[in-house]
Write an enzyme that holds these catalytic residues in place. Structure first.
Site, short mmCIF file in Angstrom:
data_model
loop_
_atom_site.label_atom_id
_atom_site.label_comp_id
_atom_site.label_asym_id
_atom_site.label_seq_id
_atom_site.Cartn_x
_atom_site.Cartn_y
_atom_site.Cartn_z
CB SER A 112 -0.92 0.01 1.23
OG SER A 112 -1.86 -1.03 1.16
CE LYS A 127 -5.61 -1.46 0.86
NZ LYS A 127 -4.32 -2.16 0.90
CE LYS A 183 0.82 1.91 4.60
NZ LYS A 183 1.45 0.71 3.98
#
Length: 301
Positions: free
Chosen positions: A99, A174, A243
């Site tokens: 990611s 995402k 994050k």
């Protein structure tokens, strides 16, 4: 999937290890590397070939998968001293399942292209259980030709595989998804504390909201399993959600898109991390509101 294809896998943590094992179950050769020797040993026990560094993986593989903690590590593994890109042969495909931000992916893709290497972003959703079961949702950013080349391999580790656009598009999807998840979770925590303060039982809110317009995945996935039980072990760590919200803010800054709700949610999760909750499931963010208000929701109290 052709059994003769040679797969490299770098990053054998909670997600990477089960994905690599699922590939091994298909009978393909997997060359593996991770800084943690125990992680390498786990996949070697399933038939993988251990490599002593990233370059050894790169030199041996046709398709290289990476599953790493953040963009800084990805860029170092790819283009730092002893990096993957220095050892790949032309025609290799690198599939990064980490990611990271689209801008980081595009930077690595540019360097890779100069060496005749295709660089693909393919972040996943579904957690460790999905990785173990081979049922992950995979969001792929790549050209049509490269996607068709890697799709048979992806189908071994995922169930719902989406070609969402060119390089960087997978990371973007995402980020947008996890932006919504984070904001929804922060809002749910806030709402539940207000409800209890007003005299409502958590069970009552769960039942009614679950059938009303305020329902969300955050409530469906997190309310009973974590909040009502008061057990926040496992799940999707608050550190990781924080994050991902940071990645959304980074993308917003680069694209001149204001994200005030995301910024506020990020600060709420930062509060949870300051309380030492970073490794607990993200739904532990409700403890921030409980501490501020003196109201107890978690544990069904």
């Amino acid at each position: 999937m052709e059994k003769s294809i040679k797969i490299g896998f770098i990053g054998l943590g909670a997600m990477g290890k089960p994905m690599a094992i699922n590939l091994l179950k298909e009978g393909v050769t997997v060359y593996a590397f991770d800084l943690m020797e125990a992680n390498v040993a786990a996949v070697v026990a399933q038939g993988a070939q251990a490599c002593e560094n990233n370059q050894k993986v790169a030199a041996a593989s046709d398709i290289i998968f990476t599953s790493l903690p953040n963009a800084g590590i990805v860029e170092t593994v790819m283009n730092g001293p002893g990096g993957v890109l220095s050892a790949c042969k032309a025609g290799t495909v690198i599939v990064d399942m980490s990611s990271v931000s689209p801008s980081s992916t595009l930077k690595m893709a540019k360097v890779a292209a100069e060496k005749g290497i295709d660089y693909v972003d393919a972040p996943v959703s579904g957690g460790t259980k999905g990785a173990e079961a081979g049922t992950l949702t995979i969001m792929v950013g790549a050209s049509e030709a490269v996607f068709e080349k890697i799709q048979p391999v992806l189908s071994v580790i995922g169930k719902d595989i989406y070609h969402v656009g060119d390089t960087g598009a997978g990371d973007a999807v995402k980020i947008v998804n996890n932006l919504l998840l984070g904001c929804n979770m922060a809002s749910l925590a806030e709402a539940l504390v207000l409800g209890v303060k007003c005299g409502l039982k958590p069970e009552t809110m769960q039942e009614i909201i679950g059938k009303s317009s305020g329902r969300s995945y955050a409530m469906e996935a997190k309310m009973e399993k974590f909040i009502m039980s008061g057990d926040f072990a496992g799940g999707f760590a608050m550190d990781l959600q924080h994050k991902d919200l940071g990645l959304a803010l980074e993308a917003g800054k680069e694209g001149n898109v204001p994200l005030p709700m995301t910024a506020m949610a990020t600060q709420i999760f930062e509060g949870g991390r300051a309380m030492g909750l970073g490794r607990e499931d993200m739904s532990a963010v409700i403890k921030v509101w409980e501490q501020m208000t003196g109201v107890s929701v978690s544990g069904g109290q």
